[in-house]
Design a protein around this motif. Structure first.
Motif, PDB file in Angstrom:
ATOM      1  N   ILE A 110       2.059 -55.349  -0.490  1.00  0.00           N
ATOM      2  CA  ILE A 110       1.907 -54.075  -1.175  1.00  0.00           C
ATOM      3  C   ILE A 110       2.822 -53.021  -0.548  1.00  0.00           C
ATOM      4  N   CYS A 111       3.114 -52.006  -1.330  1.00  0.00           N
ATOM      5  CA  CYS A 111       3.907 -50.868  -0.859  1.00  0.00           C
ATOM      6  C   CYS A 111       3.291 -49.593  -1.456  1.00  0.00           C
ATOM      7  N   PRO A 112       2.418 -48.918  -0.701  1.00  0.00           N
ATOM      8  CA  PRO A 112       1.796 -47.686  -1.220  1.00  0.00           C
ATOM      9  C   PRO A 112       2.837 -46.613  -1.509  1.00  0.00           C
ATOM     10  N   TYR A 113       2.546 -45.775  -2.494  1.00  0.00           N
ATOM     11  CA  TYR A 113       3.502 -44.725  -2.856  1.00  0.00           C
ATOM     12  C   TYR A 113       2.788 -43.423  -3.201  1.00  0.00           C
ATOM     13  N   LYS A 114       3.598 -42.367  -3.210  1.00  0.00           N
ATOM     14  CA  LYS A 114       3.172 -41.051  -3.682  1.00  0.00           C
ATOM     15  C   LYS A 114       4.267 -40.517  -4.584  1.00  0.00           C
ATOM     16  N   LEU A 115       3.902 -40.085  -5.794  1.00  0.00           N
ATOM     17  CA  LEU A 115       4.850 -39.488  -6.728  1.00  0.00           C
ATOM     18  C   LEU A 115       4.371 -38.089  -7.107  1.00  0.00           C
ATOM     19  N   ILE A 116       5.316 -37.177  -7.262  1.00  0.00           N
ATOM     20  CA  ILE A 116       4.975 -35.793  -7.602  1.00  0.00           C
ATOM     21  C   ILE A 116       5.489 -35.478  -9.004  1.00  0.00           C
ATOM     22  N   PRO A 117       4.608 -35.274  -9.976  1.00  0.00           N
ATOM     23  CA  PRO A 117       5.047 -34.935 -11.333  1.00  0.00           C
ATOM     24  C   PRO A 117       5.813 -33.614 -11.351  1.00  0.00           C
ATOM     25  N   GLY A 160      -0.746 -44.588  -5.691  1.00  0.00           N
ATOM     26  CA  GLY A 160      -0.972 -45.955  -6.126  1.00  0.00           C
ATOM     27  C   GLY A 160      -0.262 -46.894  -5.172  1.00  0.00           C
ATOM     28  N   SER A 161      -0.037 -48.107  -5.619  1.00  0.00           N
ATOM     29  CA  SER A 161       0.676 -49.068  -4.791  1.00  0.00           C
ATOM     30  C   SER A 161       1.470 -50.025  -5.679  1.00  0.00           C
ATOM     31  N   LEU A 162       2.719 -50.250  -5.290  1.00  0.00           N
ATOM     32  CA  LEU A 162       3.458 -51.347  -5.898  1.00  0.00           C
ATOM     33  C   LEU A 162       2.972 -52.641  -5.259  1.00  0.00           C
ATOM     34  N   ILE A 163       2.989 -53.698  -6.038  1.00  0.00           N
ATOM     35  CA  ILE A 163       2.601 -55.003  -5.488  1.00  0.00           C
ATOM     36  C   ILE A 163       3.756 -55.982  -5.656  1.00  0.00           C
ATOM     37  N   TYR A 202       7.084 -58.193  -9.364  1.00  0.00           N
ATOM     38  CA  TYR A 202       6.587 -56.907  -8.892  1.00  0.00           C
ATOM     39  C   TYR A 202       5.810 -56.219 -10.006  1.00  0.00           C
ATOM     40  N   ALA A 203       4.887 -55.358  -9.621  1.00  0.00           N
ATOM     41  CA  ALA A 203       4.134 -54.594 -10.613  1.00  0.00           C
ATOM     42  C   ALA A 203       3.578 -53.341  -9.944  1.00  0.00           C
ATOM     43  N   ASP A 204       2.973 -52.502 -10.765  1.00  0.00           N
ATOM     44  CA  ASP A 204       2.380 -51.262 -10.293  1.00  0.00           C
ATOM     45  C   ASP A 204       0.860 -51.353 -10.373  1.00  0.00           C
ATOM     46  N   PHE A 205       0.187 -50.854  -9.343  1.00  0.00           N
ATOM     47  CA  PHE A 205      -1.270 -50.709  -9.392  1.00  0.00           C
ATOM     48  C   PHE A 205      -1.548 -49.215  -9.259  1.00  0.00           C
ATOM     49  N   HIS A 206      -1.620 -48.551 -10.403  1.00  0.00           N
ATOM     50  CA  HIS A 206      -1.683 -47.092 -10.466  1.00  0.00           C
ATOM     51  C   HIS A 206      -3.138 -46.660 -10.621  1.00  0.00           C
ATOM     52  N   ASN A 207      -3.872 -46.697  -9.492  1.00  0.00           N
ATOM     53  CA  ASN A 207      -5.307 -46.426  -9.575  1.00  0.00           C
ATOM     54  C   ASN A 207      -5.694 -45.070  -8.990  1.00  0.00           C
ATOM     55  N   GLY A 208      -4.721 -44.299  -8.514  1.00  0.00           N
ATOM     56  CA  GLY A 208      -5.008 -42.954  -8.018  1.00  0.00           C
ATOM     57  C   GLY A 208      -5.493 -42.877  -6.583  1.00  0.00           C
ATOM     58  N   ASN A 247      -5.124 -43.024  -2.537  1.00  0.00           N
ATOM     59  CA  ASN A 247      -4.095 -42.796  -1.517  1.00  0.00           C
ATOM     60  C   ASN A 247      -4.237 -43.851  -0.420  1.00  0.00           C
ATOM     61  N   PHE A 248      -3.309 -44.816  -0.430  1.00  0.00           N
ATOM     62  CA  PHE A 248      -3.321 -45.880   0.580  1.00  0.00           C
ATOM     63  C   PHE A 248      -2.374 -45.574   1.740  1.00  0.00           C
ATOM     64  N   LEU A 249      -1.663 -44.462   1.681  1.00  0.00           N
ATOM     65  CA  LEU A 249      -0.577 -44.212   2.625  1.00  0.00           C
ATOM     66  C   LEU A 249      -1.050 -44.103   4.068  1.00  0.00           C
ATOM     67  N   ASN A 250      -2.247 -43.596   4.286  1.00  0.00           N
ATOM     68  CA  ASN A 250      -2.738 -43.399   5.644  1.00  0.00           C
ATOM     69  C   ASN A 250      -3.728 -44.466   6.106  1.00  0.00           C
TER      70      ASN A 250
END
Length: 330
Positions: free
Chosen positions: A5-12, A28-31, A42-48, A50-53
């Motif tokens: 997995i690769c957690p991410y943060k995006l800012i609209p 969310g997290s890319l898998i 690869y895919a996206d798991f866009h569940n809202g 925050n896995f970053l910390n």
């Protein structure tokens, strides 16, 4: 299968008017799925979430025990990406045009509409329902300036009551409705009421999040179903309802560009099968976030993704995805 997995943060970039999915920051997290045949998807798991910390221990615990339809869809989309479309099979895909999402009609001018029409857009989705009177006046101004083949899609996110909606339809049936392709989730879903409204005002309604279409009988559906491959089993929905000739609209989930590409792939896969039953989608949103490593995604035709993208390894994103910091889960 090995999972990373690769957690991410995006800012609209913009806040959407009356949106059920908007957040100041999207987590969310890319898998990454590595299969026994050494193929990778690869895919996206866009569940809202925050896995970053989170610690690696907590992440392993979470993703080794995760279940549910959205996770199953993410695994399915990764599997689809791992099976790159061969050049000879490219004919099975058909490009699907997209509407343009007007995120806030208060900030959108008739000149903006003209510029986008020149680029090839003929469908515009408008979020409505917060300040209906002023939004309606702004919509009328856009309609008056729009090209003859331009149509609008209105999305209320079930934010108003039946009485208010009926009054609005009656007042605007001559000035607006002839330029409206459909109205999405206008009020809480009630099959008999929605069908009555469609007949009375000669308007098309679209079911998105007001009810799960898999739980609705085909005879109770409105004219249009909105499909979100990131969170729905679109095959099951299509198989159940295509015989009743409902129209389908594929859209992304306001999710990561990797997830948005997945929605495009499934839309192109089903286009040949559904033909005229598939309308233009809501599939283009790669530039909706502040600058990030995926901001490089650009297509000359701004209304759709070229078919050839899906004949490339990792749908053309391998040069980015392979260098991300991937965390091994199993």
């Amino acid at each position: 299968m090995k999972l990373y997995i690769c957690p991410y943060k995006l800012i609209p970039k913009d806040k959407q008017l009356n949106s059920t999915t908007y957040a100041d920051v999207k987590y969310g997290s890319l898998i990454k799925c590595e299969y026994e045949n050494k193929k990778i998807g690869y895919a996206d798991f866009h569940n809202g979430e925050n896995f970053l910390n989170d610690s690696l221990f907590d992440l392993k615990k979470y993703f080794n025990n995760i279940k549910g339809p959205q996770w199953e869809q993410s695994l399915y989309m990764a599997q689809l990406m791992s099976k790159v479309v061969s050049t000879k099979d490219k004919s099975k895909l058909t490009k699907v045009k997209s509407h343009y999402l007007i995120q806030n009609i208060n900030k959108f001018k008739p000149l903006d509409l003209l510029k986008l029409e020149v680029k090839g857009y003929s469908r515009f989705k408008v979020k409505m329902g917060i300040k209906l009177k002023s939004e309606t006046n702004l919509l009328k101004a856009l309609i008056q300036k729009s090209a003859h083949n331009t149509l609008f899609r209105l999305d209320f996110n079930a934010s108003i009551e039946k009485k208010e909606f009926m009054i609005w339809l009656e007042k605007n049936k001559d000035s607006i409705l002839n330029k409206v392709e459909f109205i999405e989730d206008p009020i809480s879903f009630a099959p008999g009421i929605w069908q009555h409204i469609e007949r009375k005002f000669d308007v098309n309604l679209a079911l998105d999040q007001a009810e799960d279409p898999i739980r609705v009988d085909s005879q109770d559906l409105p004219t249009v179903i909105v499909l979100k491959p990131a969170v729905q089993n679109v095959k099951a929905i299509i198989d159940k309802h295509k015989a009743c000739e409902v129209r389908f609209v594929f859209t992304h989930y306001m999710d990561h560009p990797v997830g948005q590409l997945g929605a495009n792939f499934l839309a192109q896969t089903y286009k040949n099968q559904l033909g005229e039953l598939m309308l233009d989608g809501g599939l283009m949103g790669f530039d909706m976030f502040e600058k990030n490593i995926f901001s490089q995604i650009r297509f000359s035709d701004q209304t759709s993704v070229p078919v050839k993208v899906f004949t490339k390894k990792s749908w053309g994103l391998d040069f980015i995805l392979k260098d991300l910091k991937w965390l091994a889960i199993n």
